[in-house]
Design an enzyme around this catalytic site. Sequence first.
Site, PDB file in Angstrom:
ATOM      1  CB  SER A  13      87.993   3.673  62.555  1.00  0.00           C
ATOM      2  OG  SER A  13      86.688   3.278  63.424  1.00  0.00           O
ATOM      3  CE1 TYR A  14      91.697   0.898  67.456  1.00  0.00           C
ATOM      4  CE2 TYR A  14      89.943   0.294  66.830  1.00  0.00           C
ATOM      5  CZ  TYR A  14      90.904  -0.433  67.094  1.00  0.00           C
ATOM      6  OH  TYR A  14      92.189  -1.200  66.901  1.00  0.00           O
ATOM      7  CB  VAL A  16      97.731   2.228  66.135  1.00  0.00           C
ATOM      8  CG1 VAL A  16      98.790   0.697  66.774  1.00  0.00           C
ATOM      9  CG2 VAL A  16      97.833   2.925  64.806  1.00  0.00           C
ATOM     10  CB  VAL A  17      95.755  -1.879  69.427  1.00  0.00           C
ATOM     11  CG1 VAL A  17      96.161  -2.902  71.155  1.00  0.00           C
ATOM     12  CG2 VAL A  17      94.308  -1.532  69.451  1.00  0.00           C
ATOM     13  CG  ASP A 127      82.716  -3.600  66.288  1.00  0.00           C
ATOM     14  OD1 ASP A 127      81.977  -4.018  65.129  1.00  0.00           O
ATOM     15  OD2 ASP A 127      83.432  -2.920  65.598  1.00  0.00           O
TER      16      ASP A 127
END
Length: 535
Positions: A13-14, A16-17, A127
Site C-alpha cells: 500500500s506504501y 513499490v520496492v 506489521d
Amino acid sequence: MHITLIKRIGSGSYGVVYEGIWITNARKCVKVAVKCLEKGNNEDSETNIFREIRNLQELNHENIVTFHDAYRQKNICLIFEYSDCGSLYDYLQKKIVRVSNIEKLHWMLQWANGMEYLHSKKTIHRDLKPQNLLLFNNYRTLKICDFGTVKQYATENTELIGTIGYMAPEVCTADGKYTEKCDVFSYGITFWEVFAENKPFDELKKKNMHPLAIQNKIINGARPDINDMQICKDSDLIKTIIEKCWDRNPECRPTMKGLIAFLAIDLRLYTPINFEDIDITEYFMNGRYGLCCKAYWRSGFSDKKVDVIFFQPDKPMEMDFLKEVYKLKELIHQNIVTLYGVSRQFENSIFLLFECSTVSIHNLFHDQKCTNTDSYFKIEWIYQCLHGLDYLHNNNIVHGVLTTENLLLFDDCRNVKIFVIGKVDHIYLNAIANKEESVYVAPEVYDAPVYEGHSEEREFTKESDIYSFGIIMWEIVTAKNPVVEFKNKQPSTIMKIINDTIQTGSSDIRKIRNAIEDCLKSAEYRPDTKEWLKC
C-alpha cells in the site's frame, strides 16, 4: 545521488520496492533495496514520511535492516541494505535450503533482540510477519524490516495497520490501540508458523472465509494448533511461551526482554559456525570419538588452528545434545580446553571445534615414548590439572572420563588443559567399564550393579573424579601406563605398585605419593580439590 533500479521485487500500500545499484560518494557500487513511496495526498502525509526517515536514521542494530539514505525522484525513495537470502516468507514458501530447528531458534532470538531494541526506542512495528523479516549471511542472520509504516508510541493515529492472522485482537476493537504487546502477539504467531511450516489460519482461508470473519474468530480466542509445531521432544516449555505470546489479555504476554531471557537459556553462547569457513587438513579416526579432524577455521581476520570432533546424534536427541554443547561453551578457564563453537555440514552431522592441542599426556608417554620429561614440568602438570578439576567441581560438573587421553598439552607442552565433553560423551560413559580405560574408574562406579531394563549409565561423582586423578598423578610421575600395570589388579595391589614405583626424592614427590594414597581410599575418605589447593 546515482541510483539504478534493476528490477521490481515487492509492493504494498506504501508503493513499490526495487533491487537497485547505488554508486556511493566513494564511487563504490552497492546492491540495495529501494523503497519508492506513493506520493502523499497532502502536506501531512509528506511530513509523516520525513518523520519516518528521521526515525530510521536513528536506528542502529545488527538485527534491524540498515537504512542508508533517501532521495526524491518523482516520489520519495528510501535506500536500505539488500537482503541476499530474501525474506523469511520466501524461505517458508520455497525451502530451498535446509535450516535446522536450532538455527530457527537462533532466528527467533535475533528477532526478539531487534524488537527489544525497537521497543527501547519507544517504537512499535505494527506489521510483523514473515514478509517483513529478511535473511542475510547465508541464512544465518535475521533482520527486521518495515515496508509499511513504523509509528512511535506518541502517535494518536490508531488506524488498522497489519495483516489478518498476525494482528493482535485488541487493535480490532472500537477503542483498540497499538502497544508493544501487539508486536509480541505477531511474534508468537510467526514463531508458530516457522516451526509448524504452515500459514496461520490457512484452513479458514481455504474455506473462503471472509477476512473480517477470521478476524472475529481471533478476537474470540481462535489460535493455531500449538501441537503443529515440530521442535523437539522437550518443546513443551517453548510451546507454553508461544501460547503466552498470543494470550487474549495483552498484560499476560511476555515482553521482548523476557523472551530474550527465555531463549538464551537454550541458546546462550551458541555460535553457529559456517562449515564453509572450515578448511580440513587431516581426517583421522579416534577410538573413542570416531571421526576427528585437524583444520583451520577462518575466524575474523585470521585462520585459527582447531581440533574438530564429528558427531551424528539421533534426531530426537539433537536438542539435548546441543544443550550439553552450550554448557561446554560456558567453561572458561586456563586449564580447560576451549570449545569455540558448533558447525553443521548436513542436517544430522555436527562438528565441535576445539582449540588445537600439541599432544595428550597419554600420547606423549605411551605413543611417542617420551619418558624423560623434567620433574618440574610433571609437577606443574599435576597442579594445573588440579586447578582445572577444581574449576569443574566448583561449577558442579563431574568429568566422569578423566584419563591422560583427556589431558591435552599446549604451548610446547608447558601447559595442560582438561578436555571436557560431558554428557555429549554419553556412549563412552556407558561403555567405559568394558574398556581398558576402566583402570581409571573408581571401584564404586566400576562395580556398581546394572539392572536389566534400566539405563547402563553408572553414577560418576566428584569422588570418582578424585580417584581418576590419583591414577593420573601416578602416571605422570612415573610415565608408566596404568592400563598395563593395573589391569585386573585389586586396589591393595595397585597401592603396592604405586609405592614400589614412586621413588621418594623431593618433598613435592613425597606429597604427591601421599596424595595418590588419599585419592585411592574409599570414596567418603577422599579429599576434595579445595583441600589440596590450600596445601
